[in-house]
Design a protein around this motif. Structure first.
Motif, PDB file in Angstrom:
ATOM      1  N   ARG A  43       0.862  -1.183   0.000  1.00  0.00           N
ATOM      2  CA  ARG A  43       0.000   0.000   0.000  1.00  0.00           C
ATOM      3  C   ARG A  43       0.898   1.232   0.000  1.00  0.00           C
ATOM      4  O   ARG A  43       1.792   1.340   0.847  1.00  0.00           O
TER       5      ARG A  43
ATOM      6  N   ASN B 191      -6.866  -3.550   1.508  1.00  0.00           N
ATOM      7  CA  ASN B 191      -7.232  -3.975   0.163  1.00  0.00           C
ATOM      8  C   ASN B 191      -7.890  -2.812  -0.575  1.00  0.00           C
ATOM      9  O   ASN B 191      -8.410  -1.878   0.033  1.00  0.00           O
ATOM     10  N   GLU B 192      -7.864  -2.929  -1.903  1.00  0.00           N
ATOM     11  CA  GLU B 192      -8.443  -1.873  -2.741  1.00  0.00           C
ATOM     12  C   GLU B 192      -9.961  -1.960  -2.758  1.00  0.00           C
ATOM     13  O   GLU B 192     -10.522  -3.053  -2.776  1.00  0.00           O
TER      14      GLU B 192
ATOM     15  N   ARG C 262      -7.026   2.118  -0.815  1.00  0.00           N
ATOM     16  CA  ARG C 262      -6.977   0.946   0.054  1.00  0.00           C
ATOM     17  C   ARG C 262      -7.583   1.276   1.417  1.00  0.00           C
ATOM     18  O   ARG C 262      -7.330   2.331   1.981  1.00  0.00           O
TER      19      ARG C 262
END
Lengths: 259, 215
Positions: free
Chosen positions: A255, B135-136, B154
């Protein structure tokens, strides 16, 4: 794109200050935990782990205060470990703003504590911290659980133990190699792979990170879901952003820090 | 001064949600009072309601029924913005297969399913359950709560069960399979992820909720 591998800076704290022990001795001061947490969060840390390394009774109040101060400024998951022995210790930490607690020694002395904790608070907030040391090498390596900062062997097989903890309700395993902790020679990725392959819950690798490549190796060779490191971040050797960049360059999904 | 009621039915940690909402209120200079409460009177009087939840659905539903939380949520959904988070989102559905099968509130059509023990990723790798981490979220359609939140941001997830519902998805994510990570239906916006733990994107979504009038 799917779930990102996590980078978790760990703050070992002694009486309200961030320290880092090399093999649990030679403790160096690395600053105010609230400031340090905020800095890591802004730089893109995926979670923060706060380990109270003394956890003596008198210092408990300081820890609770610090956890509260971090939680009021840092809006990413916060795990608190060190001295979690009773259900009430968990309640106090969650109320202070922790999202998860890490149970270590208490699980070894009373495994049913993990079950009671997961039933009361939910598996999502119960991390079992496992300190493992290699006891047999060669084609069939074995690791055992050690307590008291790696000094006391228990005779318990580490891989089997992790499976049992998951059956009892652990939502995540924080796996520390006592052979590597503080050495900066990299994770014990045979240990990581053995545990990660044996349990269905996420595994966080810990102990031994000295370079950014070590972080990538934990994911690629160790098969873990998250990597934890302390000193390489505390003493400004590397930033979290550099760690993410390096992992991404090795094909690992991470990320990126948000603006 | 507007009030936000965070419904407290004794399941897990609501402090993160309350702290994040208070923080966002200060940042946006919106006068906010956050009430962590199970009192019907306070929830009825609030301008906005947050319906959180963590842990196992059977225990959550038992407390929800004991405290009559379903009625409070149903009533709130008629008149004001409601944000449901994680197990709060799942509790809105008709049924969950967790704990051997549990009837939920049935306020939104759909069901809650387990990810399965043999979940595989794109390269055939075994995926861990719970789905834990960042998570996206692909924004399936526009909504005031997405304003200023980049598509495919995210968010932080921790769950082993996911919602199946048709036609109301606002966010979709992939973990072995595609699942609904957010939905909206009139006054309700629900997220499987934790906006209160999702840093910038999550705080922006909470800020949008504080400014959203509903419908």
């Amino acid at each position: 794109m799917g779930l990102a591998k996590r980078i978790i800076p760990c703050l070992d704290c002694d009486n309200g200050r961030v320290v880092k022990g090399v093999r649990f001795v030679d403790i160096r001061d690395a600053g105010d935990p609230v400031e340090v947490s905020k800095r890591y969060c802004d730089a893109g840390a995926d979670e923060i782990t706060f380990l109270d390394i003394t956890a003596s009774h008198e210092e408990r109040a300081t820890t609770v205060e610090t956890v509260g101060a971090i939680a009021a400024r840092v809006f990413i998951p916060l795990t608190v470990g060190g001295g979690i022995r009773k259900l009430d210790d968990i309640r106090v930490m969650l109320n202070a703003g922790a999202d998860k607690v890490a149970i270590n020694t208490a699980a070894v002395f009373d495994p049913s504590f993990v079950r009671a904790a997961a039933e009361r608070f939910g598996s999502q907030c119960i991390v079992v911290a496992v300190d493992a040391k290699q006891v047999e090498d060669g084609a069939r390596p074995r690791w055992e659980i050690f307590t008291h900062g790696g000094r006391k062997p228990t005779g318990i097989d580490a891989v089997q133990w992790c499976g049992r903890m998951v059956d009892y309700g652990a939502g995540e395993i924080l796996l520390t190699s006592m052979d590597r902790d503080g050495t900066k020679t990299g994770f014990d990725n045979r240990l990581n792979r053995a545990v990660s392959g044996a349990v269905r819950v996420p595994v966080i690798a810990s102990g031994g990170v000295g370079t950014l490549e070590h972080l990538a190796e934990g994911v690629i060779e160790g098969g873990v879901d998250a990597v934890l490191a302390a000193s390489i971040f505390h003493f400004h050797e590397f930033t979290i952003a550099q760690a993410k960049q390096h992992m991404a360059s090795r094909g690992i999904e991470v990320r990126q820090a948000q603006r | 001064m507007s009030t936000v009621a965070v419904i407290d039915y004794g399941m897990g940690n609501l402090h993160s949600v309350a702290k994040a909402v208070e923080h966002v209120g200060r940042e946006l200079a919106i006068g906010i009072k956050v009430d962590v409460t199970a009192q019907p009177r306070k929830i009825a009087a609030a301008d906005r309601v947050i319906f959180p939840g963590v842990g196992a659905i059977r225990d959550c539903m038992a407390e929800i029924r004991r405290l009559n939380v379903g009625e409070m949520v149903a009533e709130a959904m008629q008149t004001k913005p409601v944000l449901a988070i994680c197990v709060g989102m799942q509790a809105l559905m008709e049924h969950s297969e967790e704990n051997g099968g549990v009837d939920c509130l049935g306020l939104v059509p759909g069901e809650v399913r387990h990810f399965g023990d043999e979940l595989r990723g794109a390269a055939g790798t075994r995926l861990k359950v719970p789905h834990m981490g960042w998570n996206e979220v692909r924004q399936a359609r526009g909504h005031p709560l997405w304003e200023g939140v980049p598509d495919r941001s995210r968010f932080y997830f921790v769950h082993s069960y996911y919602v199946r519902t048709a036609g109301i998805a606002t966010g979709v994510s992939t973990y072995g399979k595609e699942f609904v990570s957010a939905f909206a239906d009139r006054n309700i916006f629900a997220t499987q992820f934790h906006p209160e733990k999702s840093q910038t994107a999550g705080l922006r979504l909470l800020g949008n909720f504080l400014r959203w009038a509903g419908e």
